[in-house]
Design a protein around this motif. Structure first.
Motif: not given
Length: 149
Positions: A80-89
């Motif tokens: 699992x080398x996937x990197x992510x940020x999921x931002x709700x605003x």
């Protein structure tokens, strides 16, 4: 411009393996951390205090406040080398969701639950700037307070 951060999900971002945080109605927050690495004598360095805030900047701009584009968690396993940020605003009563991923690179923008992303990252960044022209790296860096000790 009135911006309210609602939720953030970090995956393999700096010291975070996976974290989902509710940011709604939190007021001022004191961020404290504990480094559980048995090989490291630091009590809180590396625990993710700054990384949490840096993830917001990276999600918007593709780099951290300190200018780093490389954000993959150190020591991530081979699967699992996937990197992510999921931002709700929310900005001025409009709901946004911004999803940025590396390994492979991807950027998605949702406005009021509608995908308005472009064909690629550059197109989506241009669309993001058209929706939120005042939200740039300088502004993000100036409103995020980083400190230790």
């Amino acid at each position: 411009m009135n911006i309210t951060f609602k939720n953030i999900i970090l995956h393999n971002f700096f010291s975070f393996q996976h974290a989902e945080l509710n940011l709604s109605n939190q007021g001022y927050i004191l961020i404290q951390g504990v480094n559980h690495n048995p090989l490291d004598n630091a009590s809180s360095n590396g625990s993710g205090k700054s990384a949490l805030l840096e993830s917001i900047a990276w999600c918007f701009t593709g780099e951290t406040v300190r200018g780093s584009k490389e954000v993959l968690r150190i020591g991530v396993d081979g699967k699992d080398k996937m990197c992510y940020v999921d931002l709700y605003f929310v900005v001025d009563n409009t709901e946004y969701r911004l999803y940025r991923q590396s390994n492979p690179s991807k950027l998605k923008l949702y406005v009021n639950n509608e995908d308005v992303s472009g064909k690629g990252i550059r197109d989506t960044e241009t669309i993001l700037k058209s929706y939120l022209p005042d939200l740039n790296a300088s502004l993000i860096g100036s409103v995020i307070i980083l400190g230790q000790g």
